[in-house]
Scaffold this active site. Structure first.
Site, PDB file in Angstrom:
ATOM      1  N   TRP A 162       0.818  -1.219   0.000  1.00 33.31           N
ATOM      2  CA  TRP A 162       0.000   0.000   0.000  1.00 33.31           C
ATOM      3  C   TRP A 162       0.851   1.268   0.000  1.00 33.31           C
ATOM      4  CZ3 TRP A 162      -3.917  -2.381  -1.488  1.00 33.31           C
ATOM      5  CH2 TRP A 162      -4.428  -3.510  -0.844  1.00 33.31           C
ATOM      6  N   GLN A 303     -38.349  19.198   0.473  1.00 32.25           N
ATOM      7  CA  GLN A 303     -37.631  19.119   1.733  1.00 32.25           C
ATOM      8  C   GLN A 303     -36.710  17.900   1.807  1.00 32.25           C
ATOM      9  OE1 GLN A 303     -40.355  19.322   5.023  1.00 32.25           O
ATOM     10  NE2 GLN A 303     -40.383  21.561   5.022  1.00 32.25           N
ATOM     11  N   GLN A 361     -27.264  10.141  -4.510  1.00 29.77           N
ATOM     12  CA  GLN A 361     -28.700   9.982  -4.307  1.00 29.77           C
ATOM     13  C   GLN A 361     -29.482  11.172  -4.857  1.00 29.77           C
ATOM     14  OE1 GLN A 361     -29.662   7.102  -3.110  1.00 29.77           O
ATOM     15  NE2 GLN A 361     -31.865   7.504  -3.241  1.00 29.77           N
ATOM     16  N   GLU A 388      -3.817   5.696   6.418  1.00 26.43           N
ATOM     17  CA  GLU A 388      -3.252   6.465   7.524  1.00 26.43           C
ATOM     18  C   GLU A 388      -4.074   6.321   8.806  1.00 26.43           C
ATOM     19  OE1 GLU A 388      -1.156  10.115   6.927  1.00 26.43           O
ATOM     20  OE2 GLU A 388      -1.555  10.029   4.785  1.00 26.43           O
TER      21      GLU A 388
END
Length: 408
Positions: A162, A303, A361, A388
């Protein structure tokens, strides 16, 4: 000590606007291409070097900003542009922080310039800590560094994983075990100079997000480095190990190891990266909600959409404030008595995941396609809760700090 203020000064605003312009004009137009290619965007890094963004001088100026806000401000703007490309631009900084946190003045002056190169010959650096069996559990690290006293050399063997820029870096900073009995306190950091025999790139990872950033294994096979490549020097290491042994015998151990010192210093910066990605997704969603009409009116009039946007903006601003607080504390030498650095990284990274998901969404089917950038931003955001220090590790650090329990 710099006076705390919620307002950026004129110089900071100028730098912020300059970075924002680079992110908007250079990074964003290239983002989709390099995400698809899954390659290091060398032309963009070179452009950053030409204008002075990818340079030791620029990061030093931001790093030593007396307010502490230089680095988080820079990270937010660049990652607002695109996380993958931005990480390719700033990834060298983690190795540089490793040297700044643990190295001598001579080592800082010698190696950090070689990490960046110049506008005509751009270089990158890699910080190598994680291993296949030692990610969050740094005490399980297996890479060994053995001192050859006769030659004044350290011999490194092991596999790192990594590693951002691993294998393609000019300079590698490698964390290795020098005293296995001390666990994570028996670690030290080493510079591996360019062209050192025995260092090779292993597997290059094909990732879910930040695909324009190179991530790979680094194989160390009898890698020999001069004694001068031990960050901090052998005398300092011997003193630290002796203190760790004495405190271990006494039943209490709170000596920091080299890798943890690097991550501790960089966590607020990672939080700022997450804030940049979250802000970018929020802005796309906000603009879309204002212009997209359903049932004869913009969807922001509903809303269900408007409240999501309100929550997104609130979380982003709260995350930024936590990052700024931790950054201000760090530059002014204020101890993280409640793990404020981990708090900032935890909240900002979780915010980025949530906000980018909400953006998809709000865009509905469009958000799920690559025609809109929120799909990429959502993939990119997933890394902030992992690298991290995972969110789980951040919670562990915070909880143990509050309880007064040593962090091992």
């Amino acid at each position: 000590m710099a006076e705390f203020t919620m307002e950026l000064n004129d110089e900071q605003k100028e730098v912020r606007d300059w970075l924002h312009g680079f992110a908007a004009d250079v990074i964003r137009p290239a983002a989709a291409e390099w995400d698809e290619r899954e390659e290091t965007p060398w032309p963009v890094i070179q452009e950053a070097a030409k204008v002075g963004i990818y340079s030791l001088d620029f990061y030093a100026q931001q790093y030593f900003d007396p307010t502490g806000l230089g680095i988080p401000m820079a990270m937010e703007e660049l990652f607002w542009g695109d996380a993958g490309i931005a990480l390719s631009i700033v990834g060298t900084g983690l190795a540089a922080v490793g040297v700044l946190a643990n190295g001598t003045e001579e080592q800082i002056g010698t190696w950090i310039p070689q990490m960046y190169g110049d506008a005509d010959d751009v270089k990158v650096a890699a910080f190598c800590s994680s291993e296949p069996d030692a990610g969050s559990d740094v005490a399980s690290m297996r890479t060994r560094a053995v001192y050859d006293e006769a030659k004044d050399e350290w011999v490194l063997n092991g596999t790192k994983t990594w590693a951002t820029n691993g294998g393609i870096a000019n300079v590698h900073v490698v964390v290795a075990v020098v005293d296995a009995e001390l666990g994570s306190k028996g670690h030290a950091s080493f510079i591996v100079p360019p062209g050192t025999p025995g260092l090779a790139q292993g597997q290059k990872f094909k990732k879910h997000g930040i695909r324009a950033s190179h991530t790979a294994e680094v194989i160390l096979d009898n890698v020999r480095v001069p004694g001068s490549c031990l960050l901090g020097g052998k005398e300092k290491l011997d003193e630290r190990l002796a203190r760790a042994r004495e405190r271990a015998k006494a039943g209490g151990e709170r000596v920091k190891n080299a890798a943890m010192a690097t991550f501790e210093a960089s966590r607020p910066a990672v939080g700022a990266m997450a804030v940049g990605t979250a802000r970018a997704a929020y802005e796309v969603a906000l603009d879309y909600a204002k212009t997209r009409e359903q049932f004869g009116r913009p969807i922001i009039d509903n809303q269900g959409v408007a409240f999501q946007l309100a929550d997104m903006r609130t979380s982003i601003d709260a995350a930024r404030l936590l990052v700024w607080r931790a950054s201000w504390m760090a530059i002014n030498g204020k101890p993280f008595t409640a793990a404020e650095g981990s708090m900032s990284k935890l909240f900002a990274s979780e915010t980025a995941k949530k906000v980018t998901a909400q953006a998809i969404q709000i865009l509905g089917g469009n958000g799920y396609t690559r025609e809109y950038p929120v799909e990429r931003m959502h993939r990119d955001a997933a890394i902030y809760t992992i690298f991290e220090g995972t969110s789980e590790i951040q919670r562990l650090v915070i909880a143990r700090t509050l309880a007064g329990v040593p962090i091992r």
